[in-house]
Design a protein around this motif. Structure first.
Motif, PDB file in Angstrom:
ATOM      1  N   GLU A  44      -3.931 -19.676   0.739  1.00 20.51           N
ATOM      2  CA  GLU A  44      -3.762 -18.956   2.560  1.00 20.51           C
ATOM      3  C   GLU A  44      -3.862 -20.014   3.079  1.00 20.51           C
ATOM      4  O   GLU A  44      -2.421 -20.281   4.508  1.00 20.51           O
ATOM      5  CB  GLU A  44      -4.360 -18.114   3.014  1.00 20.51           C
ATOM      6  N   LYS A  60       4.156 -15.154  13.119  1.00 18.84           N
ATOM      7  CA  LYS A  60       5.323 -16.668  13.520  1.00 18.84           C
ATOM      8  C   LYS A  60       5.968 -15.200  14.714  1.00 18.84           C
ATOM      9  O   LYS A  60       6.047 -16.346  15.783  1.00 18.84           O
ATOM     10  CB  LYS A  60       6.300 -17.008  12.345  1.00 18.84           C
ATOM     11  N   HIS A  99      -9.931 -20.078   8.256  1.00 18.49           N
ATOM     12  CA  HIS A  99     -10.258 -19.268   7.246  1.00 18.49           C
ATOM     13  C   HIS A  99     -11.130 -18.938   6.437  1.00 18.49           C
ATOM     14  O   HIS A  99     -11.785 -19.949   5.960  1.00 18.49           O
ATOM     15  CB  HIS A  99      -8.924 -20.400   5.696  1.00 18.49           C
ATOM     16  N   MET A 154      -0.138 -21.848   5.516  1.00 22.89           N
ATOM     17  CA  MET A 154      -0.607 -22.103   7.040  1.00 22.89           C
ATOM     18  C   MET A 154       0.170 -23.550   7.824  1.00 22.89           C
ATOM     19  O   MET A 154       0.551 -23.138   8.691  1.00 22.89           O
ATOM     20  CB  MET A 154      -1.697 -21.660   7.987  1.00 22.89           C
ATOM     21  N   PHE A 198       2.765 -13.429   6.983  1.00 22.86           N
ATOM     22  CA  PHE A 198       3.230 -14.642   8.132  1.00 22.86           C
ATOM     23  C   PHE A 198       4.653 -14.809   8.651  1.00 22.86           C
ATOM     24  O   PHE A 198       4.395 -15.267   9.959  1.00 22.86           O
ATOM     25  CB  PHE A 198       3.533 -15.802   6.973  1.00 22.86           C
TER      26      PHE A 198
END
Ligand SMILES: C[S@@+](CC[C@H](N)C(=O)[O-])C[C@H]1O[C@@H](n2cnc3c(N)ncnc32)[C@H](O)[C@@H]1O
Length: 284
Positions: free
Chosen positions: A124, A99, A116, A128, A95
């Motif tokens: 998850e 980012k 997804h 997000m 993650f």
């Protein structure tokens, strides 16, 4: 008689087991339309034997008989086939890398579509949504969260998770570069914790089978983490074809940390955004 033409008894047992599993998966496919024929064999084999023992049966063929004549056996067997283990901000460095390396690209788009695939119970997806919220992109994003299993999708939609996991998830969130207090995103209830509903305002949860269903939109990002690991090489390539068709130009593909685009038929179609975090960009 030439001894070399006689079957080897040890292998014969293994071959028969393979044949029975083949018949079981074929029977499920023909009768119910669910295609597990190209799932990774060792994991299917383990799950088949687990179900045989749980049903107090002794042979694969007896399980096939039950599965064909009583759909409750089928439901329980396919529940065993589906491994739903997941967590919030799973592999936090993924993650963080998302980012740092993907968000700047997404900022250049007027609107964003994310898929997804194999979202399980939704952890998850909530992760997000939180990340996108913190970087100011959630408003212009539509997330499609799909799974083969309708039970996990119910949990995902609900957004209720067990309180006991929150310590781990909070640590993951911090490692992932989270910018607020994680507890700002949920309230504690009698049943556990309930994540705020604004996190799913732009999310569509729907059943989709990666093996048998086709592409349904064009996406800027596809996440399919810890799903392809359960498929054999042929099926992985088939699903990669689906992802390739479903990604727009410079679309981003995110895989799980034990998965990779290398050694698939699509190796040349992507370049690394982060090879360690399995984030790829479609280049042709
Ligand atoms: C281990 S979970 C991964 C969850 C999440 N992506 C993560 O990385 O934490 C794997 C999920 O893939 C789903 N799955 C398995 N076969 C599938 C298929 N053919 N189509 C769609 N989803 C599938 C399972 O139901 C399960 O929820």
């Amino acid at each position: 008689m030439d001894q070399s033409t006689l079957p080897d008894h040890h292998n014969q047992g293994e071959d028969l087991e393979k044949l029975e599993i083949h018949l079981l998966l074929e029977g499920i496919y023909l009768n119910y339309g669910y295609d597990y024929r190209d799932y990774a064999y060792p994991s299917i084999r383990r799950r088949v034997w687990h179900r045989i023992h749980a049903e107090k049966l002794t042979t694969i063929s007896s399980l096939l008989d039950k599965v064909l004549h009583d759909s409750s056996y089928f439901e329980r067997l396919i529940a065993d086939f589906s491994i739903n283990v997941t967590e919030m901000f799973r592999d936090p460095l993924f993650f963080k890398a998302f980012k740092e390396n993907v968000v700047p690209l997404l900022k250049t788009y007027p609107s964003i579509r994310i898929w997804h695939a194999g979202c399980s119970t939704g952890e998850e997806v909530y992760s997000m949504a939180i990340l996108l919220h913190e970087v100011g992109l959630y408003e212009k994003t539509k997330i499609y969260a799909t799974d083969i299993n309708t039970d996990v999708l119910k949990t995902a939609k609900n957004g209720c998770f067990s309180l006991e996991h929150m310590k781990k998830y909070t640590n993951n969130y911090i490692q992932a570069g989270g910018e607020q207090a994680f507890s700002d995103y949920y309230k504690v209830t009698d049943a556990g914790v309930k994540f705020h509903s604004y996190l799913t305002e732009n999310v569509v949860f729907a059943q989709h089978n990666l093996v048998t269903d086709s592409s349904f939109n064009e996406f800027h990002v596809i996440l399919c983490r810890n799903v392809l690991i359960y498929f054999n090489k042929d099926l992985q390539n088939k699903v990669h074809q689906l992802f390739y068709n479903s990604l727009g130009k410079f679309g981003v593909l995110c895989l799980g940390n034990k998965e990779s685009i290398n050694y698939t038929a699509f190796n040349e179609s992507y370049e690394d955004i982060s090879s360690s975090q399995k984030i790829y960009k479609k280049i042709k």
